[in-house]
Design a protein around this motif. Sequence first.
Motif, mmCIF file in Angstrom:
data_model
loop_
_atom_site.group_PDB
_atom_site.id
_atom_site.type_symbol
_atom_site.label_atom_id
_atom_site.label_comp_id
_atom_site.label_asym_id
_atom_site.label_seq_id
_atom_site.Cartn_x
_atom_site.Cartn_y
_atom_site.Cartn_z
ATOM 1 N N ASN A 217 -17.218 6.285 -85.887
ATOM 2 C CA ASN A 217 -18.793 6.580 -86.118
ATOM 3 C C ASN A 217 -19.010 8.469 -86.237
ATOM 4 O O ASN A 217 -19.309 9.239 -85.574
ATOM 5 N N ASN B 169 -21.048 9.882 -88.520
ATOM 6 C CA ASN B 169 -22.696 10.149 -89.073
ATOM 7 C C ASN B 169 -23.609 9.719 -87.857
ATOM 8 O O ASN B 169 -25.112 10.826 -88.287
ATOM 9 N N ASN B 170 -23.177 9.669 -86.568
ATOM 10 C CA ASN B 170 -23.543 9.268 -85.686
ATOM 11 C C ASN B 170 -24.832 8.711 -85.814
ATOM 12 O O ASN B 170 -25.805 8.886 -85.796
ATOM 13 N N ASP B 171 -25.083 7.677 -86.434
ATOM 14 C CA ASP B 171 -26.188 6.582 -87.482
ATOM 15 C C ASP B 171 -26.588 5.391 -86.793
ATOM 16 O O ASP B 171 -27.239 4.448 -86.568
ATOM 17 N N THR C 208 -20.597 1.579 -86.887
ATOM 18 C CA THR C 208 -18.920 2.528 -86.962
ATOM 19 C C THR C 208 -18.891 2.430 -88.456
ATOM 20 O O THR C 208 -19.190 1.808 -89.398
ATOM 21 N N ASP D 27 -15.092 12.651 -82.175
ATOM 22 C CA ASP D 27 -15.586 14.266 -81.308
ATOM 23 C C ASP D 27 -15.236 15.314 -81.236
ATOM 24 O O ASP D 27 -14.984 15.548 -80.044
ATOM 25 N N SER E 250 -21.274 16.126 -81.837
ATOM 26 C CA SER E 250 -22.050 14.105 -82.147
ATOM 27 C C SER E 250 -21.607 13.775 -83.388
ATOM 28 O O SER E 250 -22.183 12.823 -83.350
ATOM 29 N N PHE E 251 -21.027 14.188 -83.943
ATOM 30 C CA PHE E 251 -20.687 14.131 -85.193
ATOM 31 C C PHE E 251 -18.975 13.660 -85.325
ATOM 32 O O PHE E 251 -18.510 14.171 -84.554
ATOM 33 N N GLY E 252 -18.568 12.425 -85.382
ATOM 34 C CA GLY E 252 -17.258 11.922 -85.439
ATOM 35 C C GLY E 252 -16.607 12.906 -86.933
ATOM 36 O O GLY E 252 -16.634 13.071 -87.681
ATOM 37 N N ALA F 167 -24.206 14.525 -90.593
ATOM 38 C CA ALA F 167 -24.999 13.280 -90.518
ATOM 39 C C ALA F 167 -24.907 12.362 -91.788
ATOM 40 O O ALA F 167 -25.037 11.114 -92.791
#
Length: 483
Positions: free
Chosen positions: A228, A230-232, A235, A283, A288-290, A317
């Motif tokens: 992940n 963009n942490n939405d 996957t 991360d 919190s973003f991959g 994001a």
Amino acid sequence: MHRSLRTTLATATAAALTGGLLVAGAGAAAAAPTAGLQGDFNRDGYRDLAVSAAGATVKGHSGAGALTVLYGSPAGAGAQKTQTITQETPGVPGTAEKGDAFGGHTATADFNGDGYADLAIGARFEDVGSDVDGGTVTVVFGSATGLTGGVTVADPTSTKHDHFGSVMAAGDFNGDGKPDLAVTADNNRIDVFRGGISKSGTTGGRYTLTTPVLAVEGHDIFNVTAGNVNNDGRTDLVVDGYEGDATGEWSYNANYYLPGSSSGITTTGARKLPAGIITDIGDTNGDSFGDIVVGNSWDTDGGVAKGGAVQVVYGTAGGPTGGKDTITQDSPGVPGSSETGDGFGWELSLGDINGDGLQDLAVGAANEDIGGVADTGMVTVMYGTPSGFSTSGAQAIEQDTPGVPGASEKLDGFGGEVFLSDTTGDGKADLTVGVPWENAQDGYVVAFRSDGTKISTAGRGIGLTAAGISTAGTPRLGANISG
């Protein structure tokens, strides 16, 4: 322009195919193991590892293929239980045949939703009826006693291509809470089987994705990596392949980020990434973003640096748009030096070794020369910080390092595979290293543990005898690891 990379990259890929590298962050240290972990085939709270030996001889059939499961425990992977699976294992579909390469690539997830992790296993050269080298995928299911029984996930368009099951990745691409399985063959398309692969072989549906990489016979997708960025809550997928002219005569490595969406993986919002055939996602800086790490291990034809390099593309994001770092063996604090042919970045894996919530990085340099010994190999471990990987305190591990089983020998390829995963249940990632060319391509695996702050070099070796695999032919135990 540079000449076709077919020889350069195909050689590297055949030797260094990664394990899909779907690595979940270990997170903070836990008081006790938690059931239902990714890669936990027997649901005892410890992550297990599937180690391939795709060249293994089975019942006299050379290259039929096998894989060995190293079950996790407080003492580490494989310390208390191992299990070897072939197409002759009761309950596993198919029959061991010459050159099938069963176990060449694997992916792990709880595909049937029963709380036990399952294992998807590729056999890219399996003959399917009259379709020579058509390829197939088998899902073997987890249970309280470990992996048992299985079902075939057949190529849905078997006459359109071969080598189905070449590489795979699992992830929740549409955010419905069920893991999906992405499978490649010898073209630029990916078949995605929606979550819900049952023991009877039914799935939650399927769709086919045409990726931006080159669609020419012989230019297979090298690798697919799920994570992940963009942490939405969905996957994403990274596809490593080629670009070039329509014939493939002039071709270049090309990688693309493809985001997940409510309908699954999509090319809308695709973004081209740095060249490389090995990737992982995690991360690394705590935002919190991959972040996407890319291994570019070659020196010429689009290589980043002499001796190889790792490039880190930071997630946001909006996807992988947060800037890029490049690490070589000439970067300050990185052990060794950049020498032609080292293969730094041959393999990569992310995991939280010290429990600080940030992903750390293991880098294989399978062709590293040490003490005048050619291509013996080395692994470098670097630690994540809020400002990127710290080269201060980086570790270099080789077979001459005190505590490491074996010795640095010519063509061993220590670091031909690396995998970080918490196999001891303490919330901190442990390191497993594949040595696929040890002893004339018998192969070997070394399991290391985190000591809480770094990787302890007191390793435990696992060879063909322990795995119960024949020494005939070239098994290459440890060429691929997943879990």
